[in-house]
Scaffold this active site. Structure first.
Site, PDB file in Angstrom:
ATOM      1  N   LYS A 196       0.859  -1.179   0.000  1.00 20.23           N
ATOM      2  CA  LYS A 196       0.000   0.000   0.000  1.00 20.23           C
ATOM      3  C   LYS A 196       0.896   1.229   0.000  1.00 20.23           C
ATOM      4  O   LYS A 196       1.626   1.481   0.956  1.00 20.23           O
ATOM      5  CB  LYS A 196      -0.894  -0.021   1.248  1.00 20.23           C
ATOM      6  CG  LYS A 196      -1.790   1.188   1.406  1.00 20.23           C
ATOM      7  CD  LYS A 196      -2.759   1.339   0.262  1.00 20.23           C
ATOM      8  CE  LYS A 196      -3.986   0.458   0.455  1.00 20.23           C
ATOM      9  NZ  LYS A 196      -4.921   0.521  -0.691  1.00 20.23           N
ATOM     10  N   HIS A 332      -9.819  -7.077  -4.339  1.00 18.31           N
ATOM     11  CA  HIS A 332      -9.595  -6.006  -3.381  1.00 18.31           C
ATOM     12  C   HIS A 332     -10.011  -6.465  -1.988  1.00 18.31           C
ATOM     13  O   HIS A 332     -10.774  -7.402  -1.836  1.00 18.31           O
ATOM     14  CB  HIS A 332     -10.447  -4.827  -3.863  1.00 18.31           C
ATOM     15  CG  HIS A 332     -10.710  -3.764  -2.859  1.00 18.31           C
ATOM     16  ND1 HIS A 332     -11.839  -3.756  -2.051  1.00 18.31           N
ATOM     17  CD2 HIS A 332     -10.022  -2.653  -2.559  1.00 18.31           C
ATOM     18  CE1 HIS A 332     -11.809  -2.671  -1.299  1.00 18.31           C
ATOM     19  NE2 HIS A 332     -10.736  -1.986  -1.576  1.00 18.31           N
TER      20      HIS A 332
END
Lengths: 437, 437
Positions: A196, A332
């Protein structure tokens, strides 16, 4: 078999101080556990987004749920869709600026998903079959997940006496990230790695990916997701710098905002012979976005998620659509517990055209918060096995569920707001700026 | 529940001397009835294409079928697809020149479809649910079909002592076609009308459509399907002549061959402000064709058919794809009995995005040939109701099935060849020429 009861359990689960371009994770993430009770005495379960909004949307669906045959899902979808907020539709899709679970335009799809998954769990239990086998039969018996790495501040999540052990410590540079990754892979056995990004300056994030590549080599594909934090210019520069490091099954996820921006990044990288695929769960959040994304060549990989794409059958539809249009399919994730993990696993197992290991936040939650009977779902070699048990294959631990509800009652959070957390704990002037770099 | 037996029943059913651009229907059409037997004592059934080719393809699938859990259909599809004829694939799609059921490239999809439908019938019976409700739940309780009108020679089908009563007589001009239509609508209650064209000169077919419009008015949408018999020029001329008559829910189906030809017809009609949509089941016969058809604006309505699109879930996938791409969805048919009719009805019921009444040849077959227990499926107001019974909702009449098998053994036909029939009975020099006009 008819649905006689809808029970909604708002819960809070400890969450470490993870960073993203949205800001900072609060010490507690919010989830909702859904139970559907039936005339036959069976109970179906699911897990979805938490807080006031999702809870109210599910509550509003109660009249469409009670008395329904759980097989009649098309009718349920039609009932919920009929109530789509026309104003929100007219306002267009704004996922770029919204944390997952807060797009008003997707609300009925998220609500439907939570109910569909609980209905599929019910049907599976009634029929004696795992959920993935109700959807045409599994394409695989186990589903590979990806290590999901975050820059983070020190702390394991929770507050005071309800704080969790900090397994990973502070991770705000490449060296610490390599350590975090080693540790997570040692524990779970993942074979793909997602970072991330959108948190530190792009040069540091590039250095982080390069350090991970050096450490793990090309047999561990790498993906980086800055959640639209970069300009087109920066996205191209990062894509250029990481061409080799993201090769061999990696991808660049939502480097910048909007299909037009993504398309320009793609065009400029391709012009240099850089084939790094672009993935998205921000520029593409509903089926109607997919053909446009393909036409513009803005997105080569779509990230599914049963929680917001409208359930497991919609993820299958998305997978088929991606297959027909020549796009890749990944998945996701959000902060979640074991019920969601199993729904994601069944969804992935039921998609022949799944082309990447799925994201999961699961390593960031702890046994102390798990509501699944028997505790945490095991990962073997980075994979979750489809259980032999019918339905999702997991039951609720009602004591743990009660603890989650108590935790929810004690905390002030009723909506995810990473920006507010960031201002409170890191920088009082912090704002989410897109693009930041 | 595991599959322990695969029984294949090749049958022949009387078929009237119907005409199309392919030629002439033989006095008997060929079908195959499939039975799957299971450990639990249940039997699942389906109906598919007949003759040597389909039978051999199903026979070749036996090893993949026996011992299989009928829920594991994704695995079955993968097994069959793995054996796709590479030479046929390399040769490309040739549906334009092939009667339905004879495209080597689709063979595994047709074989899978026959098995999938029988498996869904099995699952429905095991679970106590109608097939459409296994697929997410019905979008409708009854399915509207269209009157399917053919120019025909005198005769009701069959031969000698096994000939059927000729319900409709000779129909080779507009006046007779109006009579045929009145008669069929009086009996079945259809509200949409399809004319199989490509048989008489285009001026006569235009006059036929105009006569039907005068007779039935704009509340009975009209469609005409010459199976690629026309040039682009003729297609445009017919589209121009019938603009008003095909308006209000009608369409022009496969006027000419190939996506490029269809796209040119569309472009030229649109340039005149003529919005008549073009439908296809020839230029578009697999999912991969659909995006190309949409990109070229060659096709605005795709004709599904569970028998060759790979079963009910594939028809759902096609419907979803059409919905996402903004295309309409209708359904194609072939000569068939009640088992196929029920599979088509369940497929249509499970497609939210079905935008037209479905084709069916059912009125052209008779009770004497029906293999469904209890006889012919009733139409009410042009619609077939989803039965309350589980599975497809119909059982086999084994005496009737045995008669169908005997009939098959007695006749020489083993492959549909409308061109040969045409030469034998109408014109010894007849060839299928595309475009003919």
């Amino acid at each position: 078999m008819y649905i006689t009861g809808l029970k909604l359990h708002p819960i809070a689960i400890a969450d470490p101080p993870l960073r993203s371009s949205y800001g900072l994770h609060a010490p507690f993430a919010l989830r909702t556990i859904v139970e559907l009770e039936t005339t036959g005495g069976l109970t179906g379960i699911s897990e979805t987004y938490g807080g006031d909004g999702p809870l109210a949307a599910l509550e509003a669906a109660r009249e469409h749920v009670l008395g329904r045959d759980p097989f009649q899902l098309t009718g349920l979808m039609a009932s919920l869709t009929a109530e789509t907020d026309a104003a929100a539709v007219a306002g267009g899709r704004t996922q770029t600026y919204l944390v997952p679970g807060e797009n008003p335009l997707d609300r009925h799809m998220r609500t439907f998903a939570a109910l569909e998954i609980a209905c599929l769990d019910l049907i599976g239990k009634a029929v004696g079959k795992p959920v993935c086998d109700l959807l045409g039969g599994r394409a695989r018996d186990q589903v590979a997940f990806s290590a999901y790495l975050f820059y983070k501040h020190a702390g394991g999540g929770g507050v005071g006496g309800d704080a969790r052990h900090d397994e990973y410590g502070e991770v705000l540079d490449p060296t610490a990230m390599v350590r975090e990754t080693r540790q997570m892979i040692a524990q779970y056995g993942f074979h793909e790695i997602k970072l991330k990004g959108g948190v530190l300056d792009p040069a540091t994030e590039v250095a982080t990916i390069q350090a991970l590549r050096r450490e793990f080599g090309p047999s561990f594909p790498l993906r980086i997701d800055p959640n639209c934090a970069w300009s087109v210019e920066t996205s191209v520069a990062v894509g250029r710098a990481l061409q080799e490091d993201l090769s061999g099954g990696g991808y660049l996820e939502d480097p910048c905002a909007a299909l037009e921006g993504m398309a320009e990044v793609r065009r400029r990288l391709m012009a240099e012979g850089n084939l790094t695929p672009l993935a998205s769960n921000v520029a593409v959040t509903c089926l109607a976005d997919v053909p446009a994304a393909q036409r513009l060549d803005a997105v080569q990989i779509v990230l599914s998620d049963p929680h917001y794409w409208g359930g497991l059958r919609q993820v299958q539809t998305l997978g088929n659509l991606c297959g027909v249009l020549g796009l890749g399919l990944s998945m996701h994730s959000n902060s979640h517990l074991g019920v969601s993990l199993m729904a994601m696993t069944h969804a992935a197992a039921a998609c022949p055209h799944l082309t990447y290991a799925c994201d999961t936040h699961y390593p960031w939650q702890t046994a102390q918060d798990e509501v699944v009977a028997g505790g945490r779902i095991p990962f073997v070699n980075g994979c979750v096995q489809i259980p032999a048990k019918p339905g999702l294959g997991v039951d609720l631990d009602y004591d743990q569920l009660a603890r989650g509800r108590e935790r929810y009652q004690k905390i002030p959070y009723r909506k995810r707001d990473d920006e507010a957390e960031m201002r409170m704990h890191v920088d009082p002037d912090w704002k989410r700026i897109l693009p930041r770099w």
